[in-house]
Every structure is written in structure tokens, then in C-alpha cells.
Design a protein around this motif. Structure first.
Motif, mmCIF file in Angstrom:
data_model
loop_
_atom_site.group_PDB
_atom_site.id
_atom_site.type_symbol
_atom_site.label_atom_id
_atom_site.label_comp_id
_atom_site.label_asym_id
_atom_site.label_seq_id
_atom_site.Cartn_x
_atom_site.Cartn_y
_atom_site.Cartn_z
ATOM 1 N N MET A 1 40.383 11.706 52.431
ATOM 2 C CA MET A 1 41.809 11.727 52.151
ATOM 3 C C MET A 1 42.571 11.643 53.474
ATOM 4 N N GLU A 2 43.622 10.840 53.472
ATOM 5 C CA GLU A 2 44.454 10.656 54.664
ATOM 6 C C GLU A 2 45.181 11.947 55.021
ATOM 7 N N GLU A 3 45.182 12.283 56.286
ATOM 8 C CA GLU A 3 45.941 13.439 56.787
ATOM 9 C C GLU A 3 47.190 12.912 57.473
ATOM 10 N N TYR A 4 48.335 13.317 57.015
ATOM 11 C CA TYR A 4 49.585 12.861 57.594
ATOM 12 C C TYR A 4 50.095 13.896 58.591
ATOM 13 N N ARG A 5 50.633 13.416 59.709
ATOM 14 C CA ARG A 5 51.162 14.293 60.749
ATOM 15 C C ARG A 5 52.687 14.305 60.789
ATOM 16 N N HIS A 6 53.290 13.225 60.259
ATOM 17 C CA HIS A 6 54.751 13.132 60.332
ATOM 18 C C HIS A 6 55.258 12.335 59.126
ATOM 19 N N VAL A 7 56.041 12.984 58.290
ATOM 20 C CA VAL A 7 56.594 12.378 57.078
ATOM 21 C C VAL A 7 58.066 12.051 57.332
ATOM 22 N N LEU A 8 58.444 10.829 56.999
ATOM 23 C CA LEU A 8 59.835 10.383 57.134
ATOM 24 C C LEU A 8 60.414 10.161 55.747
ATOM 25 N N ALA A 9 61.441 10.939 55.392
ATOM 26 C CA ALA A 9 62.129 10.782 54.111
ATOM 27 C C ALA A 9 63.305 9.839 54.318
ATOM 28 N N ALA A 10 63.288 8.699 53.628
ATOM 29 C CA ALA A 10 64.394 7.737 53.681
ATOM 30 C C ALA A 10 65.281 8.027 52.478
ATOM 31 N N VAL A 11 66.459 8.590 52.730
ATOM 32 C CA VAL A 11 67.316 9.063 51.642
ATOM 33 C C VAL A 11 68.652 8.336 51.630
ATOM 34 N N GLU A 12 69.216 8.267 50.445
ATOM 35 C CA GLU A 12 70.548 7.704 50.246
ATOM 36 C C GLU A 12 71.505 8.876 50.071
ATOM 37 N N ALA A 13 72.464 9.018 50.966
ATOM 38 C CA ALA A 13 73.346 10.186 50.970
ATOM 39 C C ALA A 13 74.360 10.198 49.835
ATOM 40 N N ARG A 14 74.614 9.051 49.196
ATOM 41 C CA ARG A 14 75.628 9.011 48.139
ATOM 42 C C ARG A 14 75.049 9.293 46.761
ATOM 43 N N GLU A 15 73.784 9.300 46.615
ATOM 44 C CA GLU A 15 73.192 9.400 45.287
ATOM 45 C C GLU A 15 72.611 10.785 45.027
ATOM 46 N N ALA A 16 72.566 11.151 43.763
ATOM 47 C CA ALA A 16 71.997 12.438 43.370
ATOM 48 C C ALA A 16 70.494 12.483 43.621
ATOM 49 N N ASP A 17 69.869 11.313 43.791
ATOM 50 C CA ASP A 17 68.421 11.275 44.000
ATOM 51 C C ASP A 17 68.007 11.657 45.414
ATOM 52 N N GLY A 18 68.949 11.641 46.354
ATOM 53 C CA GLY A 18 68.623 11.966 47.745
ATOM 54 C C GLY A 18 67.945 13.312 47.911
ATOM 55 N N PRO A 19 68.504 14.399 47.339
ATOM 56 C CA PRO A 19 67.850 15.703 47.480
ATOM 57 C C PRO A 19 66.459 15.731 46.833
ATOM 58 N N ARG A 20 66.307 14.983 45.765
ATOM 59 C CA ARG A 20 65.001 14.917 45.090
ATOM 60 C C ARG A 20 63.949 14.268 45.990
ATOM 61 N N VAL A 21 64.298 13.168 46.633
ATOM 62 C CA VAL A 21 63.390 12.496 47.559
ATOM 63 C C VAL A 21 63.092 13.421 48.739
ATOM 64 N N LEU A 22 64.121 14.082 49.246
ATOM 65 C CA LEU A 22 63.945 14.996 50.377
ATOM 66 C C LEU A 22 63.017 16.157 50.028
ATOM 67 N N ARG A 23 63.183 16.757 48.850
ATOM 68 C CA ARG A 23 62.310 17.870 48.437
ATOM 69 C C ARG A 23 60.860 17.409 48.275
ATOM 70 N N HIS A 24 60.680 16.211 47.741
ATOM 71 C CA HIS A 24 59.323 15.682 47.568
ATOM 72 C C HIS A 24 58.674 15.457 48.936
#
Length: 145
Positions: A1-24
Motif C-alpha cells: 500500500m502506498e504511503e503518502y507524506r503530503h496530501v494537497l486538498a484542492a478546494v473550491e471556496a465558493r461551494e458547500a463541497d469545499g469543507p467536505r473535500v478538506l475533511r476527507h
């Protein structure tokens, strides 16, 4: 399984989905013991104050939109108790800027939201498609529908 060292969340600040992507993305970063960064891209949109077609000397509201996006992302981070390793609010082409920030930050996983497109919208390129096809790292496209 891949081990990740740095996760980048690409979020849209105007949409309600942004916090959801950020939490994930936050959950993935915690699971891997990785750093978490986030990026939002403000597209350059010069506008005519009268609302007509672009003029030779348009009013540029891009910097105001950038400040609003920064405040929104900072609020989301406070609410979710997230202290990102880096937060980028950039101006430019969305796909290009996400890829540039990925390179600059050294992220090895990008988390981005995805909505299904139907009809004519399916014929046009989307940000997540561009990121998936051009990123030099893994991309997790969250299904948001």
C-alpha cells in the motif's frame, strides 16, 4: 500500500463541497501521518463595471475574490481544527495552478472534488480531468454527487 507524506486538498471556496473535500483530505493525512496543505485557485476575471463585455481597461476584482477566499479557507480550517502545512490561494488557470502548487509543495497525493457532467457540459474539459491526466502524483477524485 502506498504511503503518502503530503496530501494537497484542492478546494473550491465558493461551494458547500469545499469543507467536505478538506475533511476527507484531513482524514487521509491523519491516517498516513502526512502533512496536509490546501489550495484554492481564483480565476482571473476582469469585468466591466457596467456588466457588458470586457473593455480595454476592465475593473479587476480578482484580488478582492482572493482575499475573500483566504478568509473562507481560514474559517474552514479553524472550524475543523486543521493547521495546514501550507495554504495557497493563487490566481490563474485552475488546473495549471493546482499542478504548480503540487510541484512547489512536494505533495504526493491530491484530493479534489468531482461532479458528474451531463449534456453539453460533458463535452468540455474539467479541472479534475486536467489534474488527473497531468499530475505527477496520485489523485483522489471525490465523487460529490
Amino acid at each position: 500500500m502506498e504511503e503518502y507524506r503530503h496530501v494537497l486538498a484542492a478546494v473550491e471556496a465558493r461551494e458547500a463541497d469545499g469543507p467536505r473535500v478538506l475533511r476527507h483530505a484531513q482524514g487521509l493525512a491523519q491516517a498516513f501521518g502526512a502533512k496536509l496543505s490546501l489550495v484554492h485557485v481564483v480565476e482571473y476575471l476582469p469585468i466591466d463595471p457596467a456588466g457588458d463585455a470586457l473593455l480595454a481597461t476592465p475593473l479587476d476584482l480578482t484580488h478582492d475574490r482572493r482575499e475573500q477566499a483566504e478568509a473562507t479557507l481560514e474559517g474552514w480550517c479553524r472550524e475543523a481544527h486543521i493547521q495546514p502545512a501550507g495554504m495557497w490561494v493563487t490566481i490563474g488557470s485552475i488546473t495549471q495552478e493546482i499542478l504548480r502548487v503540487r510541484e512547489e509543495s512536494g505533495a504526493d497525493l491530491i484530493v479534489i472534488g468531482h461532479r458528474s457532467r451531463r449534456g453539453l457540459a460533458a463535452l468540455f474539459s474539467s479541472t479534475e480531468d486536467g489534474v488527473i491526466h497531468h499530475a505527477n502524483c496520485d489523485v483522489l477524485a471525490m465523487h460529490l454527487d
